[in-house]
Design an enzyme around this catalytic site. Sequence first.
Site, short mmCIF file in Angstrom:
data_model
loop_
_atom_site.label_atom_id
_atom_site.label_comp_id
_atom_site.label_asym_id
_atom_site.label_seq_id
_atom_site.Cartn_x
_atom_site.Cartn_y
_atom_site.Cartn_z
N HIS A 235 0.82 -1.21 0.00
CA HIS A 235 0.00 0.00 0.00
C HIS A 235 0.85 1.26 0.00
O HIS A 235 0.42 2.28 -0.53
CB HIS A 235 -1.05 -0.06 1.10
CG HIS A 235 -2.16 -0.99 0.72
ND1 HIS A 235 -2.18 -2.31 1.12
CD2 HIS A 235 -3.19 -0.83 -0.14
CE1 HIS A 235 -3.22 -2.90 0.55
NE2 HIS A 235 -3.85 -2.03 -0.21
N GLU A 477 -10.31 -10.91 -6.87
CA GLU A 477 -8.91 -10.80 -6.44
C GLU A 477 -8.43 -12.06 -5.72
O GLU A 477 -7.36 -12.08 -5.14
CB GLU A 477 -8.68 -9.54 -5.60
CG GLU A 477 -9.77 -9.20 -4.63
CD GLU A 477 -9.59 -7.81 -4.00
OE1 GLU A 477 -8.57 -7.16 -4.21
OE2 GLU A 477 -10.50 -7.40 -3.28
N ASP A 501 -4.02 -8.21 -5.46
CA ASP A 501 -4.26 -9.37 -4.59
C ASP A 501 -4.32 -10.66 -5.39
O ASP A 501 -3.89 -11.71 -4.90
CB ASP A 501 -5.56 -9.18 -3.80
CG ASP A 501 -5.31 -8.35 -2.55
OD1 ASP A 501 -4.33 -8.63 -1.84
OD2 ASP A 501 -6.08 -7.41 -2.30
N CYS A 548 -8.53 -2.98 -11.88
CA CYS A 548 -8.15 -1.81 -11.08
C CYS A 548 -6.87 -2.00 -10.27
O CYS A 548 -6.52 -1.15 -9.47
CB CYS A 548 -9.30 -1.39 -10.18
SG CYS A 548 -9.72 -2.63 -8.94
C1 PEP Z 1 -6.15 -5.10 -5.82
O1 PEP Z 1 -6.00 -5.99 -4.98
O2 PEP Z 1 -5.72 -5.18 -6.99
C2 PEP Z 1 -6.82 -3.86 -5.47
C3 PEP Z 1 -7.06 -2.94 -6.37
O3 PEP Z 1 -7.12 -3.67 -4.15
P1 PEP Z 1 -6.03 -3.18 -3.07
O4 PEP Z 1 -4.78 -2.84 -3.78
O5 PEP Z 1 -6.62 -2.01 -2.36
O6 PEP Z 1 -5.92 -4.38 -2.20
MG MG Z 2 -7.12 -5.87 -3.16
#
Ligand code: PEP
Ligand code: MG
Length: 630
Positions: A235, A477, A501, A548
């Site tokens: 993150h 995911e 994920d 995404c």
């Molecule tokens: C992902 O897992 O690709 C996603 C967009 O969610 P995050 O990165 O917030 O886990």
């Molecule tokens: Mg995710």
Amino acid sequence: MLTDCVPGWPVGEAGHIKLRSPLPLSRGVRRGWAAGLAAERKPVMEIRKGIGVSAGVVVCAATVYSPDELRIGRRSIPITEIARERNRLLEAITASSDDIRTLRDATSRNLGKETGAIFDFHLGLLNDPELLKTFNEGIDKFHLTAEYAVHKALRDYGRIFLEHSNPLFRDRVKDIYDIERRLVHKLIGRERGRIADITEPSVLVAHDLTPSQMASLNKGRVRAIAIEAGGQTSHSAIIANSMGIPAVLGLENITHEVTTGDMMIVNGFSGLVIINPDEATIAEHRRYEERAHRYENSLAEIRDLPARTTDGVDITLLGNIEFPHEIANTLAKGAQGIGLYRTEFLYLASEKEPTEEDHYNAYMEVAEKMAGKPVVIRTLDLGADKYFLQGDQPKEDNPFLGCRSIRLCLGNMRMFKTQLRALLRASAHGDIRIMFPMISHVMELRQAKMMLKDVMEELDYEGIDYNRSLQVGMMIEVPSAALMCHAYVHDVNFFSIGSNDLVQYTLAVDRGNQKVASLYTAAHPAVLSLIRTVIRQSQKGKIGVSLCGEMAGEKEFTVLLLGMGMRSLSIAPHNIPLIKKVIRSTNLRDAQKIARKVMSFEHPQQVTAYLHDETRKLVPDIFAVESPTG
Ligand code: PEP
Ligand code: MG
């Protein structure tokens, strides 16, 4: 605990090193240190390789941050203050020794003498006459403040220990740094360094930063980031990318190699970091920095043009956001909507649990600013590496496989309902869509939808308006959801593939762990095959599909995703112009051929190399800007 013997050093009964003078401080070493200080204005250039997670080049001085770290600048003292500095130093040593003795006695009482004896090493180090001589030399000869003399000497010794071939010496580095912190705290009477203290433009160097620390960064001051921990889609990486701050992660030990004030070059394209670059390297990289800026500005020219392939197919480009205040920048980069609003940041940025009104105000702000454009609000994805009120939550052994995301929400109805109410209320004021994260089982989706229905009935009963035909989607995911996505198509209006994920769970590679970062790749054929399945099933079921994860913003994957049938991407705003540029250079028929070829590969490396070459042929200038020589 040490169980082996350092050659030449006496070992106690329990295997602990028993030392009065734990540092092998020969005169030669001290002379070397003094010479090093004298030559300090000509520091040695060092090049490190990490993982480039957010593009761009920055040349700037470093600010080293760690929760216990104090930033000590070199300051000269007048000769008249030398005696005073020496006294302060002695007082700090005495006070620190007293603290350590107290700690040792308490530890011995509670955990036994052997454990308490660990502190004898610290005491021995603190009272080592050779070390004191070294500190004093810094004060007397180089007119350093006591804190800088301590900091510099112990950092230098730490480095000597770190490079030692014997792992027992390397292990002791932590003790040396511990003593340094203790003494420096005593000398300057402050407890902690804070990111908010950064007032100058800096490269922020840290072990790791929490998502909320990242979110609170001031972009004007933090010009680049160099971090020890983290992987490509941790993150910290995602937020750096979102904010457009060049970042390199996975730089083991960098906080020990850099001192605040050191000049640094951070290259987020290649993952290279240069510490103490020489004049020529600085000049070369300043030109590089300017060129990268110019190129980025030139991409703004295509902002208002459609993301259309050369054979006329329109692709939807959406933005990923963590906070409502990012909307202005997201629109400025040409986003046609928000494809992922990570609402858990409402929790991470606040000390107390957000109320329904806090949620509502945030969603309303986004809806109003987006003025009728679609906004996909993802329900809370807390847990794993995103903890709220950390101390109150029981720690899990495997938090990424534990009570995270939708599981946490379904187990906490009150919290979940609060969010759903706010979200539905805001849906009366814009094209708001809802998306459930981390669904791994059909029953989870159905339960979440049931909760949504309950909240709708509550609002009906209260006479509160909301959008009755609000679109509902889910993230794919987890491999189980990808493999079984045909079972979900009747329950949702759209899928959004969370590749960050999906890669982690398919390859069993922690997305935030730098030790396994080289195994983490969306180019793995197993991941690509799951993505292809999801696209096909969504086409068959006639529902929307988008992607995404960070992969959507990586230029090498664009042609492949288009060739696989993807027509919507949700991207960190900063990367939207770049991806639009690739799309506008792509012919869909060629993209399909490329995708077919990629799907015949067995190795991620083949995929990566092939996509790199093909993309380079299409848009050579975006690769030219990544090279220092253009
Ligand atoms: C992902 O897992 O690709 C996603 C967009 O969610 P995050 O990165 O917030 O886990
Ligand atoms: Mg995710």
